[in-house]
Write a protein that holds these residues in place. Structure first.
Motif, mmCIF file in Angstrom:
data_model
loop_
_atom_site.group_PDB
_atom_site.id
_atom_site.type_symbol
_atom_site.label_atom_id
_atom_site.label_comp_id
_atom_site.label_asym_id
_atom_site.label_seq_id
_atom_site.Cartn_x
_atom_site.Cartn_y
_atom_site.Cartn_z
ATOM 1 N N ILE B 6 0.758 -1.348 -0.142
ATOM 2 C CA ILE B 6 0.416 -0.553 -0.336
ATOM 3 C C ILE B 6 0.929 1.283 -0.361
ATOM 4 O O ILE B 6 0.286 2.747 0.034
ATOM 5 N N LEU B 7 2.087 1.108 0.244
ATOM 6 C CA LEU B 7 3.392 1.966 -0.001
ATOM 7 C C LEU B 7 4.411 2.046 -0.515
ATOM 8 O O LEU B 7 4.550 0.565 0.212
ATOM 9 N N ASP B 8 4.960 2.785 -1.461
ATOM 10 C CA ASP B 8 6.073 2.279 -1.985
ATOM 11 C C ASP B 8 7.141 3.560 -1.743
ATOM 12 O O ASP B 8 6.227 4.629 -2.915
ATOM 13 N N VAL B 9 7.917 3.713 -0.994
ATOM 14 C CA VAL B 9 8.811 4.401 -0.545
ATOM 15 C C VAL B 9 10.299 4.462 -1.493
ATOM 16 O O VAL B 9 10.760 3.539 -0.759
ATOM 17 N N ARG B 10 10.570 5.476 -2.069
ATOM 18 C CA ARG B 10 12.255 5.342 -2.830
ATOM 19 C C ARG B 10 12.760 6.855 -2.339
ATOM 20 O O ARG B 10 12.256 7.431 -3.282
ATOM 21 N N ASN B 11 13.716 6.555 -2.579
ATOM 22 C CA ASN B 11 15.050 7.145 -1.808
ATOM 23 C C ASN B 11 14.708 8.592 -1.445
ATOM 24 O O ASN B 11 14.046 10.249 -1.875
ATOM 25 N N LEU B 31 5.395 -0.930 2.032
ATOM 26 C CA LEU B 31 4.913 -1.134 3.457
ATOM 27 C C LEU B 31 3.458 -2.076 2.698
ATOM 28 O O LEU B 31 2.667 -1.843 1.869
ATOM 29 N N GLY B 32 3.272 -3.754 3.261
ATOM 30 C CA GLY B 32 1.700 -4.567 2.917
ATOM 31 C C GLY B 32 1.019 -4.406 3.682
ATOM 32 O O GLY B 32 1.007 -3.669 4.912
ATOM 33 N N ARG B 33 0.183 -4.992 3.908
ATOM 34 C CA ARG B 33 -0.755 -4.875 5.247
ATOM 35 C C ARG B 33 -0.091 -5.462 6.480
ATOM 36 O O ARG B 33 -0.571 -6.890 6.552
#
Lengths: 252, 282
Positions: B6-11, B31-33
């Motif tokens: 649900i969340l994908d953060v890169r650099n 981040l998944g569940r």
């Protein structure tokens, strides 16, 4: 090294049937050179007991003696050379506009002690800070360094009893380890008697030989350190507190 | 994991206005569940990450290659669009209920307001929703407590109100910033259990920001370790004892333990190369 005895310490507000007893009958004694812990939930009166011993609160009845002398009989100047207190939050307990030098020299001025520079440099090196820190202000120090200054301030009058009110709860684990080591070392070297308030049983287990569990102003049980790991408490609240701490720490 | 993340953060890098170095530098995670813990000392940038995700840092410079929350690209959202995300789809539980609740408003009303802000409904409906939620966070007698003011409730109860308020709009992601450090040990476990139960039941993603290694070990699936703005290690919570980064190992050793030896605790001997991350474990 001096022994601390607390007998029937109590605080009551009002009189007659409407009287509220906020601290009913606290009694315990701390051996000379011992580190004694006080644990309990917030509002259980742990800090109040320390404030009574140090006479920051003086509306209590009962008897507190240090090395056989009643604290009420000690004049303020003599008392502050017996007992000193280290507060919980080093961000609140240091004056933001006073340099470390001012903080440390004020007690020396009040007590008309000579050799100020030598005493200050000894206190500051004893807590593991470089001498140049005397000219710093609190905002130039980290949390751990501030707490060291607060401990140096307590040490400078060479007291025999140190009251520690959650000395590490505002600090990170890594800094907490430094402060706990420092307190241990000071006790070994100088034979202080500590009364230490904490809500962290792991810290109490590390530092203290015995501890009292408080609830609603009452000492429910006084336990030796060994009672923590096996949960040897008999009072239901003490059992619950120890079980919660064990569950929190184990659970792997 | 990527399919359900649900969340994908890169650099992600954050620099506060007027400072010369980054408070957070090149942090990447997905981040998944699941329940993700972010651990580090004060000043290591862990809360800054949480605030950057909610875009609560208007004056700081936030740069990232990618900051995706479900189908939304957080970097390109306007403040107006963020108002519909904050609280409704992504919410944050703050550290101390004493400072996060409005002292001159009844606590129940504050919870209901959180619902009315996001859903069109009558006051009575919002009240019903709020009461049901208070029941879910195990507040005894919600009807009575609803009309109390923040100073009339205990810290543990206040924190449960905060949880109720944040979960009422049924978000997909909850960021809990030191949710229990202001609470006693006995109360702390209760509050964590409630939060944990609700998060599992509703399949919410949880980011738990904390300085307490025991807490993340017990209540998280995965842990990120932060050191001076850098993410130095990422590992499964149950693998924490096998951590390889010297900083993580130092933190673990500095923790006093019940029944431990009473030798002086290990102290961190900080090294400049600690900001380099170790290779992630599989």
């Amino acid at each position: 090294m001096k022994r601390v005895d607390i007998r029937n310490l109590s605080i009551t507000f009002g009189t007659g049937p409407a009287a509220a007893r906020v601290l009913p009958d606290v009694s315990f004694s701390v051996e000379a050179g011992e580190c004694f812990g006080l644990v309990g939930e917030s509002g259980s009166g742990k800090s109040t007991v320390l404030r009574c011993i140090s006479m920051l609160t003086d509306i209590w009845s009962g008897k507190v003696t240090i090395g056989g002398t009643n604290v009420r009989d000690l004049a303020p100047l003599a008392r502050s050379r017996e007992i000193q207190m280290v507060f919980q939050d080093p961000y609140g307990s240091l004056h933001p506009r006073q340099s470390v030098r001012t903080v440390l020299s004020e007690p020396l001025k009040i007590h008309k002690l000579g050799d100020r520079e030598a005493r200050m440099s000894k206190a500051i090196t004893d807590v593991g800070l470089p001498l140049s820190f005397l000219d710093r202000f609190p905002h130039q120090l980290s949390g751990g360094q501030r707490q060291r200054v607060a401990i140096a301030r307590a040490l400078i009058l060479e007291p025999t009893v140190l009251l520690l009110d959650e000395p590490t709860s505002a600090l990170d684990v890594s800094v907490q380890a430094e402060i706990l080591n420092l307190l241990q070392k000071l006790r070994e070297d100088r034979g202080f008697t500590y009364v230490m308030v904490s809500h962290d049983l792991a810290v109490v287990d590390h530092m203290c030989a015995r501890f009292a569990v408080m609830q609603h102003g009452e000492v429910t049980e006084i336990l030796p350190r060994e009672a923590i790991s096996g949960n040897g408490a008999t009072h239901p609240y003490a059992r619950e507190l120890i079980a919660a701490s064990l569950a929190y720490e184990r659970a792997l | 994991m990527s399919a359900t993340s649900i969340l994908d953060v890169r650099n992600l890098s954050v620099r506060y206005n007027g400072t010369t170095c980054d408070a957070v530098k090149d942090v990447s995670f997905t981040l998944g569940r699941e329940r993700l813990g972010i651990v580090g000392e004060s000043g290591s940038g862990k809360s800054t990450i949480g605030r950057a995700l909610l875009k609560l840092l208007p004056t700081a410079k936030v740069i990232a290659d990618k900051m995706r929350f479900e189908e939304l690209d957080l970097l390109s959202l306007s403040e107006r669009q963020m108002l519909d995300v904050r609280g409704k789809r992504m919410s944050m539980i703050l550290q101390d209920p004493k400072f996060s609740l409005n002292p001159i408003q009844r606590v129940g009303h504050q919870v209901a307001e959180a619902y009315r802000r996001h859903f069109r409904c009558t006051k009575a409906e919002a009240r019903e929703k709020a009461l049901a939620m208070l029941d879910a966070v195990k507040i005894n007698d919600p009807m009575r407590v609803y009309d109390l003011y923040p100073h009339e409730i205990s810290g543990g109860m206040g924190q449960r109100f905060m949880i109720a308020m944040m979960l009422l709009a049924d978000p997909d992601l909850v960021i809990a910033d030191e949710p229990t450090s202001a609470l006693d040990v006995t109360v702390r476990l209760q509050v964590l259990d409630i939060l944990d139960g609700l998060v599992r039941e509703r399949g919410i993603g949880l980011i738990m920001i904390s300085h307490d290694l025991n807490l993340v070990r017990n209540f998280c699936d995965r842990v990120l370790i932060m050191y001076s703005g850098h993410m130095v290690e990422s590992l499964a919570a149950r693998e924490l004892d096998n951590a390889r980064h010297p900083y993580t190992r130092g933190l673990l050793a500095a923790q006093p333990r019940i029944g431990g030896s009473r030798k002086p605790l290990a102290v961190l001997d900080r090294k400049d190369d600690w900001i380099n991350a170790v290779e992630p474990t599989a």
